[in-house]
Design a protein around this motif. Sequence first.
Motif, PDB file in Angstrom:
ATOM      1  N   LYS A 228      44.688  36.123  36.061  1.00 33.49           N
ATOM      2  CA  LYS A 228      45.825  35.368  36.584  1.00 33.49           C
ATOM      3  C   LYS A 228      46.448  35.967  37.842  1.00 33.49           C
ATOM      4  O   LYS A 228      47.395  35.411  38.373  1.00 33.49           O
ATOM      5  CB  LYS A 228      46.899  35.233  35.500  1.00 33.49           C
ATOM      6  CG  LYS A 228      46.474  34.360  34.334  1.00 33.49           C
ATOM      7  CD  LYS A 228      47.610  34.165  33.346  1.00 33.49           C
ATOM      8  CE  LYS A 228      47.168  33.294  32.176  1.00 33.49           C
ATOM      9  NZ  LYS A 228      48.274  33.112  31.190  1.00 33.49           N
ATOM     10  N   ILE A 229      45.966  37.134  38.301  1.00 35.81           N
ATOM     11  CA  ILE A 229      46.548  37.725  39.506  1.00 35.81           C
ATOM     12  C   ILE A 229      45.672  37.399  40.716  1.00 35.81           C
ATOM     13  O   ILE A 229      46.115  36.827  41.685  1.00 35.81           O
ATOM     14  CB  ILE A 229      46.707  39.252  39.346  1.00 35.81           C
ATOM     15  CG1 ILE A 229      47.710  39.534  38.222  1.00 35.81           C
ATOM     16  CG2 ILE A 229      47.203  39.880  40.642  1.00 35.81           C
ATOM     17  CD1 ILE A 229      47.923  41.006  37.954  1.00 35.81           C
ATOM     18  N   THR A 230      44.409  37.733  40.651  1.00 34.81           N
ATOM     19  CA  THR A 230      43.473  37.386  41.727  1.00 34.81           C
ATOM     20  C   THR A 230      42.063  37.503  41.164  1.00 34.81           C
ATOM     21  O   THR A 230      41.859  38.075  40.098  1.00 34.81           O
ATOM     22  CB  THR A 230      43.649  38.322  42.942  1.00 34.81           C
ATOM     23  OG1 THR A 230      42.834  37.823  44.014  1.00 34.81           O
ATOM     24  CG2 THR A 230      43.264  39.745  42.633  1.00 34.81           C
ATOM     25  N   HIS A 231      41.100  36.933  41.858  1.00 36.20           N
ATOM     26  CA  HIS A 231      39.705  37.027  41.432  1.00 36.20           C
ATOM     27  C   HIS A 231      38.995  38.082  42.268  1.00 36.20           C
ATOM     28  O   HIS A 231      39.286  38.260  43.443  1.00 36.20           O
ATOM     29  CB  HIS A 231      39.031  35.662  41.601  1.00 36.20           C
ATOM     30  CG  HIS A 231      39.610  34.590  40.735  1.00 36.20           C
ATOM     31  ND1 HIS A 231      39.400  34.521  39.377  1.00 36.20           N
ATOM     32  CD2 HIS A 231      40.432  33.561  41.031  1.00 36.20           C
ATOM     33  CE1 HIS A 231      40.036  33.483  38.867  1.00 36.20           C
ATOM     34  NE2 HIS A 231      40.681  32.880  39.855  1.00 36.20           N
ATOM     35  N   TYR A 232      38.036  38.775  41.662  1.00 30.88           N
ATOM     36  CA  TYR A 232      37.381  39.854  42.372  1.00 30.88           C
ATOM     37  C   TYR A 232      35.947  39.993  41.885  1.00 30.88           C
ATOM     38  O   TYR A 232      35.591  39.592  40.785  1.00 30.88           O
ATOM     39  CB  TYR A 232      38.124  41.185  42.180  1.00 30.88           C
ATOM     40  CG  TYR A 232      38.905  41.275  40.898  1.00 30.88           C
ATOM     41  CD1 TYR A 232      40.280  41.109  40.901  1.00 30.88           C
ATOM     42  CD2 TYR A 232      38.259  41.471  39.679  1.00 30.88           C
ATOM     43  CE1 TYR A 232      40.998  41.151  39.724  1.00 30.88           C
ATOM     44  CE2 TYR A 232      38.973  41.512  38.508  1.00 30.88           C
ATOM     45  CZ  TYR A 232      40.356  41.352  38.539  1.00 30.88           C
ATOM     46  OH  TYR A 232      41.067  41.376  37.372  1.00 30.88           O
ATOM     47  N   SER A 233      35.117  40.569  42.757  1.00 26.66           N
ATOM     48  CA  SER A 233      33.716  40.791  42.438  1.00 26.66           C
ATOM     49  C   SER A 233      33.569  42.068  41.622  1.00 26.66           C
ATOM     50  O   SER A 233      34.535  42.804  41.403  1.00 26.66           O
ATOM     51  CB  SER A 233      32.909  40.913  43.734  1.00 26.66           C
ATOM     52  OG  SER A 233      33.339  42.063  44.456  1.00 26.66           O
ATOM     53  N   LYS A 234      32.338  42.342  41.223  1.00 28.30           N
ATOM     54  CA  LYS A 234      32.092  43.534  40.409  1.00 28.30           C
ATOM     55  C   LYS A 234      32.379  44.822  41.181  1.00 28.30           C
ATOM     56  O   LYS A 234      32.958  45.762  40.646  1.00 28.30           O
ATOM     57  CB  LYS A 234      30.661  43.524  39.878  1.00 28.30           C
ATOM     58  CG  LYS A 234      30.422  42.472  38.793  1.00 28.30           C
ATOM     59  CD  LYS A 234      29.012  42.556  38.276  1.00 28.30           C
ATOM     60  CE  LYS A 234      28.815  41.600  37.090  1.00 28.30           C
ATOM     61  NZ  LYS A 234      28.975  40.190  37.458  1.00 28.30           N
ATOM     62  N   ILE A 235      31.996  44.876  42.460  1.00 24.80           N
ATOM     63  CA  ILE A 235      32.241  46.094  43.229  1.00 24.80           C
ATOM     64  C   ILE A 235      33.748  46.309  43.425  1.00 24.80           C
ATOM     65  O   ILE A 235      34.239  47.441  43.398  1.00 24.80           O
ATOM     66  CB  ILE A 235      31.507  46.041  44.608  1.00 24.80           C
ATOM     67  CG1 ILE A 235      31.681  47.353  45.358  1.00 24.80           C
ATOM     68  CG2 ILE A 235      31.991  44.867  45.436  1.00 24.80           C
ATOM     69  CD1 ILE A 235      31.085  48.548  44.700  1.00 24.80           C
ATOM     70  N   GLU A 236      34.489  45.229  43.587  1.00 26.65           N
ATOM     71  CA  GLU A 236      35.946  45.346  43.675  1.00 26.65           C
ATOM     72  C   GLU A 236      36.523  45.841  42.352  1.00 26.65           C
ATOM     73  O   GLU A 236      37.444  46.670  42.329  1.00 26.65           O
ATOM     74  CB  GLU A 236      36.552  43.993  44.044  1.00 26.65           C
ATOM     75  CG  GLU A 236      36.189  43.517  45.433  1.00 26.65           C
ATOM     76  CD  GLU A 236      36.502  42.055  45.664  1.00 26.65           C
ATOM     77  OE1 GLU A 236      36.264  41.563  46.783  1.00 26.65           O
ATOM     78  OE2 GLU A 236      36.970  41.388  44.712  1.00 26.65           O
ATOM     79  N   GLY A 237      35.972  45.347  41.255  1.00 30.11           N
ATOM     80  CA  GLY A 237      36.419  45.799  39.943  1.00 30.11           C
ATOM     81  C   GLY A 237      36.171  47.277  39.727  1.00 30.11           C
ATOM     82  O   GLY A 237      36.999  47.982  39.136  1.00 30.11           O
ATOM     83  N   ILE A 238      35.038  47.765  40.211  1.00 31.94           N
ATOM     84  CA  ILE A 238      34.729  49.194  40.102  1.00 31.94           C
ATOM     85  C   ILE A 238      35.765  50.014  40.867  1.00 31.94           C
ATOM     86  O   ILE A 238      36.239  51.054  40.389  1.00 31.94           O
ATOM     87  CB  ILE A 238      33.305  49.483  40.625  1.00 31.94           C
ATOM     88  CG1 ILE A 238      32.270  48.863  39.697  1.00 31.94           C
ATOM     89  CG2 ILE A 238      33.070  50.987  40.746  1.00 31.94           C
ATOM     90  CD1 ILE A 238      30.857  48.848  40.259  1.00 31.94           C
ATOM     91  N   LEU A 239      36.135  49.553  42.051  1.00 31.00           N
ATOM     92  CA  LEU A 239      37.163  50.245  42.843  1.00 31.00           C
ATOM     93  C   LEU A 239      38.479  50.321  42.082  1.00 31.00           C
ATOM     94  O   LEU A 239      39.120  51.376  42.022  1.00 31.00           O
ATOM     95  CB  LEU A 239      37.378  49.521  44.176  1.00 31.00           C
ATOM     96  CG  LEU A 239      36.240  49.543  45.183  1.00 31.00           C
ATOM     97  CD1 LEU A 239      36.638  48.772  46.439  1.00 31.00           C
ATOM     98  CD2 LEU A 239      35.855  50.967  45.537  1.00 31.00           C
TER      99      LEU A 239
END
Length: 353
Positions: A228-239
């Motif tokens: 609900k805040i923003t969508h992100y890719s897997k590499i962004e999630g790792i960060l």
Amino acid sequence: MEIMAITISLFFAMNIGASGAAASMGVAYGSGAVPKAQYALWICAVGVLGGAVLGGGEVVKTISSGIIPQDILHTKIVLIILVSATSSLFLANLIGIPLSTSEVTVGAVVGVGVAYQVLFVGSLLKIMMFWVIVPITAFFITWLLSKVLFALQKRGYTFEKSWFTTLLIIAGFFEAFSAGMNNVANAVGPLVGAGLLSVSKGIWIGGLFVALGAVLLGKRVLETNGKKITHYSKIEGILISSTGAGLVILSSLYGLPVPLTQVTSSSIIGIGMAKNGKSILQKNIVKKILRIWIISPLFSLTISYFLVKLFLDSDIYSVIVPLSVIVATLGGIGLMKAINEEKRSTYDEGGGI
């Protein structure tokens, strides 16, 4: 009374699992690395218990004796601290907002210290300083790394590798591990300070109930932080997860209770701002989280202060006067809000005239 204190502590631990701990797997879940919410919550539970048992002792010592003198932590005071912190956290869980358990717990302890005029001010200021520094650091780390990431993507680099899924789950696990190191102390620290539990028993029992709370009650906060805040890719999630885990584990080693939920949410907002600019701050969910971050320690502080004055000191005057001021202030804010809404409604009906 001791049984009541332990019972409330365990209920508080479950709410910690439902709030801060569950939020730690929000990144892995939101990016799709873990497809089902229940799987994410079970991974979180294992990480939390491991973190509590292997590294939760230092923060327990801070909560139990680093803010107010340990000799005033008798059973009634422990009850007041736990009731104040638990009520704040439980209300936040009902509306599905990730809340800092460190802030509500420290706020409740400080309320007791204010009532008795016995605070270790230096330690408190140090803790509060890190409440600001750590989330801001998380925000800037993820914002900067995201800028670099997007620049590389524009040059043709791709980061959606299959092994990133495994790496993101590992990062989420270590973020949950950091939650165990830092947040379990919020539930059992007052009990340890009062001598009702030893440090070793406290982190085992607290860790188990935080893990249980994540599995049974954590789905709503997981959805909030994950989608609900923003969508992100897997590499962004790792960060995001790696940044949060690293900062919180480092703070835990020094016995500092830091707001894990704020760290995770700040990292997510950093990613969102790098992608979408300042528009991310206009989202209602972000505004709601920011408001509760500010209110939560003040709310639990106020409750614990009033409970001490009312039930232990029988000082009704010290309760009625501040309470009247708070009610009057809230009433004034509500009145001003109603007037502004009425003006806005009139403006809209008049076509902007």
